[in-house]
Design a protein around this motif. Structure first.
Motif, short mmCIF file in Angstrom:
data_model
loop_
_atom_site.label_atom_id
_atom_site.label_comp_id
_atom_site.label_asym_id
_atom_site.label_seq_id
_atom_site.Cartn_x
_atom_site.Cartn_y
_atom_site.Cartn_z
N LYS A 11 0.85 -1.37 0.07
CA LYS A 11 0.08 0.30 0.06
C LYS A 11 0.80 1.14 0.05
O LYS A 11 0.57 2.07 -0.51
CB LYS A 11 -0.78 -0.02 1.14
CG LYS A 11 -2.14 -0.68 1.10
CD LYS A 11 -2.96 -0.22 2.12
CE LYS A 11 -4.41 -1.38 2.05
NZ LYS A 11 -4.77 -2.01 3.10
N ASP A 68 -6.72 10.37 2.24
CA ASP A 68 -7.17 9.44 1.21
C ASP A 68 -8.58 10.07 0.77
O ASP A 68 -8.93 10.48 -0.51
CB ASP A 68 -7.89 8.11 1.70
CG ASP A 68 -6.54 7.33 1.71
OD1 ASP A 68 -5.51 7.55 1.42
OD2 ASP A 68 -6.80 6.09 2.47
N HIS A 74 1.70 10.04 -4.82
CA HIS A 74 0.48 10.82 -5.20
C HIS A 74 0.22 12.14 -4.93
O HIS A 74 -0.38 12.81 -5.57
CB HIS A 74 -0.62 10.02 -5.13
CG HIS A 74 -1.52 9.90 -3.77
ND1 HIS A 74 -2.36 10.68 -3.86
CD2 HIS A 74 -0.80 9.72 -2.70
CE1 HIS A 74 -2.75 10.73 -2.57
NE2 HIS A 74 -2.16 9.98 -1.79
N SER A 119 -4.41 8.98 7.52
CA SER A 119 -4.26 8.42 6.19
C SER A 119 -5.93 8.41 5.59
O SER A 119 -5.86 8.77 4.54
CB SER A 119 -3.60 6.95 6.38
OG SER A 119 -3.94 6.15 5.33
N SER A 131 -7.70 13.36 -1.36
CA SER A 131 -7.29 12.73 -2.52
C SER A 131 -8.30 12.41 -3.58
O SER A 131 -8.20 12.84 -4.79
CB SER A 131 -6.35 11.59 -2.44
OG SER A 131 -5.15 11.96 -1.64
N ASN A 166 2.22 1.87 -3.26
CA ASN A 166 1.25 2.44 -4.45
C ASN A 166 0.74 3.81 -3.94
O ASN A 166 0.63 4.34 -5.16
CB ASN A 166 -0.15 1.43 -4.04
CG ASN A 166 0.15 0.20 -4.83
OD1 ASN A 166 1.31 -0.24 -5.50
ND2 ASN A 166 -0.72 -0.88 -4.10
N LYS A 167 0.58 4.45 -3.08
CA LYS A 167 -0.03 5.55 -2.81
C LYS A 167 1.21 6.54 -2.80
O LYS A 167 1.24 7.73 -2.57
CB LYS A 167 -0.57 5.78 -1.41
CG LYS A 167 0.05 5.71 -0.08
CD LYS A 167 -0.79 5.48 0.98
CE LYS A 167 -0.04 5.54 2.31
NZ LYS A 167 -0.64 5.28 3.48
N LYS A 168 2.63 6.11 -2.40
CA LYS A 168 3.44 6.91 -2.10
C LYS A 168 3.89 8.25 -2.51
O LYS A 168 3.54 9.26 -1.92
CB LYS A 168 4.97 6.04 -2.49
CG LYS A 168 6.20 6.63 -1.77
CD LYS A 168 7.23 5.69 -2.03
CE LYS A 168 8.78 6.43 -1.85
NZ LYS A 168 9.58 6.53 -2.82
N ARG A 211 3.66 10.82 1.35
CA ARG A 211 2.88 10.80 0.09
C ARG A 211 3.60 11.74 -0.87
O ARG A 211 2.85 12.06 -1.95
CB ARG A 211 1.50 11.04 0.11
CG ARG A 211 0.80 9.79 1.23
CD ARG A 211 -0.76 10.33 1.05
NE ARG A 211 -1.40 9.30 2.13
CZ ARG A 211 -2.49 8.83 1.99
NH1 ARG A 211 -3.28 9.28 1.09
NH2 ARG A 211 -3.21 8.05 2.80
#
Ligand code: CTP
Length: 399
Positions: free
Chosen positions: A177, A392, A184, A388, A395, A180-182, A226
């Motif tokens: 995870k 999210d 963005h 987080s 985002s 994946n989100k690192k 992120r």
């Protein structure tokens, strides 16, 4: 999912070390390269041969190779890794990491690592609950390291409680995870306010509140992880923070916070105001300590400027503004009013009626309201996870 990622695994002396060959296997299966460093005590629980066979690389314990005396460079390993994970992290190693006690290869490698660090504590429940361990964990989190919380369950001692290392599958999941989100939020400037403000009465006395700053700091770390460039404007707190993407501006009073936050606002695509700003400040601040014999019978208070409302007035169409509301009565209704009056995109509501939420605890239970009337309710979670969830949700607005 992890193809080409370089993962450094540090194993310490805890019975949960027996699960690490499986973790290495899972990483390798996902395409990662894995380098294992283990302490001498860890070798009592799992053999270097098992780990080197599964990782297909030599496993290091000592600064120098036992056979030919060559250097096992902690600096090279620290530079090589995309991510370091210490699992299981024993109480002793947590303490060494928190204090910089670099007396073995694992800790020197940790101190050299330029990459994000994850740690998965494993120990007996009383050791985990001990204030010294809790303080070390808190300190490591404040460095921006990712805590993989131990699970509640039966422990090797036969006792039952929090202390079981998270299962390898879930550790793999957390790391996946993360990658994946690192990035963005890379290229975004995020402004965050955190902590209380202190309003001076005289040089030694102030009016303040119980905000610990944990929520704002957790948001700053998560946003920085992120990829965002974070400006953190913080009132007085007992927290430390150090991350290459975070610029910390320390302030004391509401008026200082106003100046610092508004100076950064125009350049910020996302602003999250998590600070508990004083609504009132003494009309006069005495330059000298007020003596008993001149006792004040009352203090005249005047309103402070509302930073969030001021930002709401200046907000442009490409900016996202998020506020917090701490309510005790008619929570949703009051939060909605704040959302509207302060021209916010989202408001995060935490109710003081929920045990475990609000000031001074490291958990929070929130609802997020948006301006279209939607409401998302979240369960009680550690503030790191709440941060987080909030990012999210933000985002989704960017998408
Ligand atoms: N806030 C702010 N500046 C202030 C007061 C509050 O930026 N002077 C921000 C807080 O950071 C938070 C939000 O406004 O994001 C809500 O703060 P809160 O104190 O709950 O709301 P108020 O509007 O001050 O209303 P009240 O205290 O009456 O509930």
């Amino acid at each position: 999912m992890l193809k080409g990622k370089k993962i450094l695994i540090g194993i310490t002396g805890s019975i949960a070390a027996y699960k690490i060959p499986l973790l290495v296997r899972l990483f390798v299966r996902e395409g990662a390269e894995v380098q294992v460093v283990m302490t001498e005590n860890a070798r009592d629980f799992v053999t270097p041969l098992t780990l080197s066979t599964i990782s297909k690389r030599p496993v290091f314990t000592f600064p120098f190779n036992e056979v030919d005396g060559t250097w096992n460079s902690h600096v090279d390993m620290g530079n090589w890794a995309d991510l370091m994970i210490i699992a299981p992290a024993s109480a002793a190693t947590l303490s060494k990491m928190a204090s910089g006690m670099a007396d073995n290869l694992l800790v020197t490698t940790y101190l050299s690592a330029k990459c994000p660090v994850f740690f998965a504590p494993a120990m007996d429940l009383d050791m985990y609950k001990h204030p010294t361990t809790a303080a070390n964990v808190q300190k490591l989190v404040s460095f921006g390291h990712q805590l993989i919380e131990p699970q509640v369950g039966e422990l090797a001692s036969g006792l039952c409680g929090a202390g079981r290392m998270e299962e390898p599958e879930n550790i793999l999941d957390a790391v996946t995870k993360y990658f994946n989100k690192k990035q963005h939020l890379s290229g975004k400037n995020i402004l965050i306010t955190a902590g209380p403000t202190y309003e001076y009465i005289d040089p030694v006395r102030f009016i303040g509140n119980f905000s610990s700053g944990q929520m704002g700091y957790a948001l700053a770390i998560e946003a920085a992880e992120r990829g965002a460039k974070v400006t953190l404007v913080s009132g007085p707190v007992n927290l430390t923070i150090s991350h290459p993407n975070i610029r910390l501006i320390n302030v004391v009073s509401a008026s200082e916070m106003y100046d610092a936050a508004l100076a950064a606002f125009a350049e910020s695509q996302i602003t999250i105001m998590a600070a508990a700003v004083a609504d009132f400040t003494p009309e006069k601040k005495s330059d000298h300590k007020i003596k008993k014999e001149h006792a004040l019978k009352s203090i005249i208070l005047v309103p402070t400027k509302d930073i969030l409302a001021a930002a709401g007035k200046l907000k442009q169409a490409d900016q996202i503004l998020v506020g917090f509301a701490l309510e005790t009565d008619q929570e949703i209704e009051n939060a909605r009013k704040k959302l509207q009056n302060k021209n916010l995109d989202l408001i995060v509501l935490n109710s003081l009626n929920n045990p475990g939420a609000g000031f001074g605890v490291n958990t929070n239970k929130i609802s997020i309201l948006d301006k279209s009337g939607n409401q998302n309710d979240y369960p009680l979670k550690p503030k790191t996870e709440v941060a987080s969830d909030i990012l999210d949700r933000i985002s989704e607005l960017i998408k």
